[in-house]
Design a protein around this motif. Sequence first.
Motif, PDB file in Angstrom:
ATOM      1  N   ILE A 144       0.838  -1.206   0.000  1.00  0.00           N
ATOM      2  CA  ILE A 144       0.000   0.000   0.000  1.00  0.00           C
ATOM      3  C   ILE A 144       0.868   1.248   0.000  1.00  0.00           C
ATOM      4  O   ILE A 144       0.641   2.199  -0.763  1.00  0.00           O
ATOM      5  CB  ILE A 144      -0.956  -0.005   1.211  1.00  0.00           C
ATOM      6  N   PHE A 145       1.918   1.245   0.837  1.00  0.00           N
ATOM      7  CA  PHE A 145       2.801   2.411   0.938  1.00  0.00           C
ATOM      8  C   PHE A 145       3.677   2.540  -0.312  1.00  0.00           C
ATOM      9  O   PHE A 145       3.948   3.646  -0.796  1.00  0.00           O
ATOM     10  CB  PHE A 145       3.660   2.314   2.193  1.00  0.00           C
ATOM     11  N   TYR A 146       4.112   1.398  -0.834  1.00  0.00           N
ATOM     12  CA  TYR A 146       4.886   1.383  -2.078  1.00  0.00           C
ATOM     13  C   TYR A 146       4.061   2.005  -3.204  1.00  0.00           C
ATOM     14  O   TYR A 146       4.553   2.842  -3.978  1.00  0.00           O
ATOM     15  CB  TYR A 146       5.252  -0.064  -2.408  1.00  0.00           C
ATOM     16  N   ASN A 147       2.791   1.621  -3.270  1.00  0.00           N
ATOM     17  CA  ASN A 147       1.915   2.168  -4.314  1.00  0.00           C
ATOM     18  C   ASN A 147       1.693   3.667  -4.124  1.00  0.00           C
ATOM     19  O   ASN A 147       1.605   4.411  -5.112  1.00  0.00           O
ATOM     20  CB  ASN A 147       0.566   1.448  -4.311  1.00  0.00           C
ATOM     21  N   GLU A 148       1.601   4.115  -2.871  1.00  0.00           N
ATOM     22  CA  GLU A 148       1.450   5.555  -2.623  1.00  0.00           C
ATOM     23  C   GLU A 148       2.643   6.324  -3.180  1.00  0.00           C
ATOM     24  O   GLU A 148       2.484   7.378  -3.804  1.00  0.00           O
ATOM     25  CB  GLU A 148       1.301   5.831  -1.124  1.00  0.00           C
ATOM     26  N   ALA A 149       3.833   5.787  -2.952  1.00  0.00           N
ATOM     27  CA  ALA A 149       5.039   6.447  -3.462  1.00  0.00           C
ATOM     28  C   ALA A 149       5.046   6.450  -4.991  1.00  0.00           C
ATOM     29  O   ALA A 149       5.379   7.452  -5.638  1.00  0.00           O
ATOM     30  CB  ALA A 149       6.287   5.749  -2.926  1.00  0.00           C
ATOM     31  N   ARG A 150       4.666   5.319  -5.597  1.00  0.00           N
ATOM     32  CA  ARG A 150       4.623   5.211  -7.053  1.00  0.00           C
ATOM     33  C   ARG A 150       3.618   6.199  -7.649  1.00  0.00           C
ATOM     34  O   ARG A 150       3.892   6.846  -8.655  1.00  0.00           O
ATOM     35  CB  ARG A 150       4.215   3.786  -7.465  1.00  0.00           C
ATOM     36  N   MET A 151       2.443   6.290  -7.019  1.00  0.00           N
ATOM     37  CA  MET A 151       1.430   7.219  -7.539  1.00  0.00           C
ATOM     38  C   MET A 151       1.901   8.661  -7.438  1.00  0.00           C
ATOM     39  O   MET A 151       1.629   9.484  -8.312  1.00  0.00           O
ATOM     40  CB  MET A 151       0.101   7.026  -6.802  1.00  0.00           C
ATOM     41  N   SER A 152       2.614   8.965  -6.363  1.00  0.00           N
ATOM     42  CA  SER A 152       3.162  10.313  -6.214  1.00  0.00           C
ATOM     43  C   SER A 152       4.143  10.612  -7.346  1.00  0.00           C
ATOM     44  O   SER A 152       4.121  11.692  -7.944  1.00  0.00           O
ATOM     45  CB  SER A 152       3.850  10.444  -4.853  1.00  0.00           C
ATOM     46  N   ALA A 153       4.986   9.616  -7.674  1.00  0.00           N
ATOM     47  CA  ALA A 153       5.944   9.789  -8.768  1.00  0.00           C
ATOM     48  C   ALA A 153       5.231   9.936 -10.112  1.00  0.00           C
ATOM     49  O   ALA A 153       5.729  10.614 -11.021  1.00  0.00           O
ATOM     50  CB  ALA A 153       6.906   8.601  -8.815  1.00  0.00           C
ATOM     51  N   ARG A 188       2.526  11.502 -10.465  1.00  0.00           N
ATOM     52  CA  ARG A 188       1.766  12.748 -10.334  1.00  0.00           C
ATOM     53  C   ARG A 188       0.263  12.506 -10.260  1.00  0.00           C
ATOM     54  O   ARG A 188      -0.535  13.283 -10.795  1.00  0.00           O
ATOM     55  CB  ARG A 188       2.106  13.716 -11.474  1.00  0.00           C
ATOM     56  N   ILE A 189      -0.086  11.421  -9.594  1.00  0.00           N
ATOM     57  CA  ILE A 189      -1.501  11.159  -9.304  1.00  0.00           C
ATOM     58  C   ILE A 189      -1.743  11.639  -7.879  1.00  0.00           C
ATOM     59  O   ILE A 189      -1.172  11.092  -6.931  1.00  0.00           O
ATOM     60  CB  ILE A 189      -1.824   9.657  -9.423  1.00  0.00           C
ATOM     61  N   PRO A 190      -2.557  12.671  -7.677  1.00  0.00           N
ATOM     62  CA  PRO A 190      -2.738  13.234  -6.334  1.00  0.00           C
ATOM     63  C   PRO A 190      -3.391  12.245  -5.376  1.00  0.00           C
ATOM     64  O   PRO A 190      -4.215  11.412  -5.758  1.00  0.00           O
ATOM     65  CB  PRO A 190      -3.660  14.435  -6.575  1.00  0.00           C
ATOM     66  N   GLN A 191      -3.005  12.369  -4.094  1.00  0.00           N
ATOM     67  CA  GLN A 191      -3.590  11.563  -3.028  1.00  0.00           C
ATOM     68  C   GLN A 191      -3.820  12.457  -1.813  1.00  0.00           C
ATOM     69  O   GLN A 191      -2.922  13.211  -1.418  1.00  0.00           O
ATOM     70  CB  GLN A 191      -2.654  10.411  -2.639  1.00  0.00           C
TER      71      GLN A 191
END
Length: 496
Positions: free
Chosen positions: A136-145, A147-150
């Motif tokens: 879950i945290f890995y995916n959060e970092a990937r989405m940030s890279a 540029r998908i806002p969270q």
Amino acid sequence: ELLEMVHKGGGEDAVLRHTQRNKKLFVRERLKLLLDDESFLELSPLAGLNLPYGDVPAAGCLTGIGKICGVWCVFMANDATVKGGTIYPIGVKKQLRAQEIAMQNRLLSVYLVDSGGAFLPLQSELFPDKSHGGRIFYNEARMSAMRIPQVAVVCGSCVAGGAYVPTMAEEAVIIDKIGTLFLAGPPLVKAATGEYVSPEDLGGAKLHSEVSGCSDHFASSEKEAYECIRNVISTLNYDPLPEEVTEHDSPLYSCDELLGLAPWDYRCTLPVQLILSRLMDGSRFQEFKANYGTTLVTGFGHVEGHLVGVVANNGELTHDASLKGSHFVQLCGHRSIPILFFQNTAPHTAEPTSISQAEAHSKRLKAQASMMGAVACAAVPKITIVIGGSYGSESYIMCGRSFSPNFLFLWPNARVALVDPRHLSTVPRAGNSDCTGGETELKHLKEKPDIFHYIFVLLSLFKSVFSRLEEESSAFYSSARLWDDGVILPQNTRKV
């Protein structure tokens, strides 16, 4: 009935504790404050049904898709009425699927955190592997890279590994007197150091807004928190391509009639065109190779104004049908047209018993492999609806879960299995079946009457296996394990 049961969360007592004693909103009330309207597609609502983790048939986590400030979003919201929002393996799987959808479709992600963290007795199923909680945290970092806002709201307990969810989001809101954020709560502080500290002093809203800086926004109430998140989303400068507003016709026939057209099993000879005529705009369908390989129907049409290619089972996938399917899927790939698959596959036929049958079988397998490759490599969105049976290799060819469709939904009558248990009785017996062999077996039985006991045991065992296969092939068994994105009513298919 099952959906209504799951929507009640952890039951009346748990909801009363959550809403009255703790003065918190129920999870679906929170979504109403966030969403632009009530148009909300809940994903896999039956996940966790009948799993042996307790008496509550739910994953303790609600995921779905809706709009905030006109922007499509994916929601991951803990339901603290289900065992305090504690994360079970199925809850992790559900959140990972929601994040996968967010990444695949570049959808803004909203986390509503109200969780007691991981359920430690099942830590071996939650913690170490790449498909477990840390992902879950890995995916959060990937989405940030990417540029998908969270964004996140801490609207209850946020403990242990769950504390990384809001802190890794772009912006987080914490609610006064309700939201708390720490790696270990007051009981563990007391056990480790002997010191008593209140939840507010250890990780309350004021601490994280004024001292630690873990939260970006302080909210005095839940309503204020969701207004704040809507304001945050309006300033993200994240506005995907606007949807084209196109006028479209309704089908000529009522979608409600799909209730009477849902195939009961693969032996149904109902033409799949009857189903398509209740799904396509204006019931218009431009069929491709209509007179060739007729056990597979392919063609183009519109759904809610969107051009789609349709691949629908109309019987067993023959050699010709597979070649047609391969050709059509490649056409859709070249033209960048999304594909809708409607599955009602047939189980495996009996093995060939002659050389000519074996040759025909081999050609059919080769043609099916060609279509399988075409489906796997088609770089267009794919949505699969299982309207009847989904059996064996044909479920792969028709873009089942292992072939990663963007979405996969089941009708309630759907069956998902490697083999259809009703087909087992037609499997040919091995060995000599001539008359002499039969007489020899009968004589052997008469000489050893106790053999009847073993026959009875074998029959009982077969009955048990048959019963288990029946149970495990149901749509609800499948959806409970998150092999799909939800069971939908046939008449809602166009909307979904």
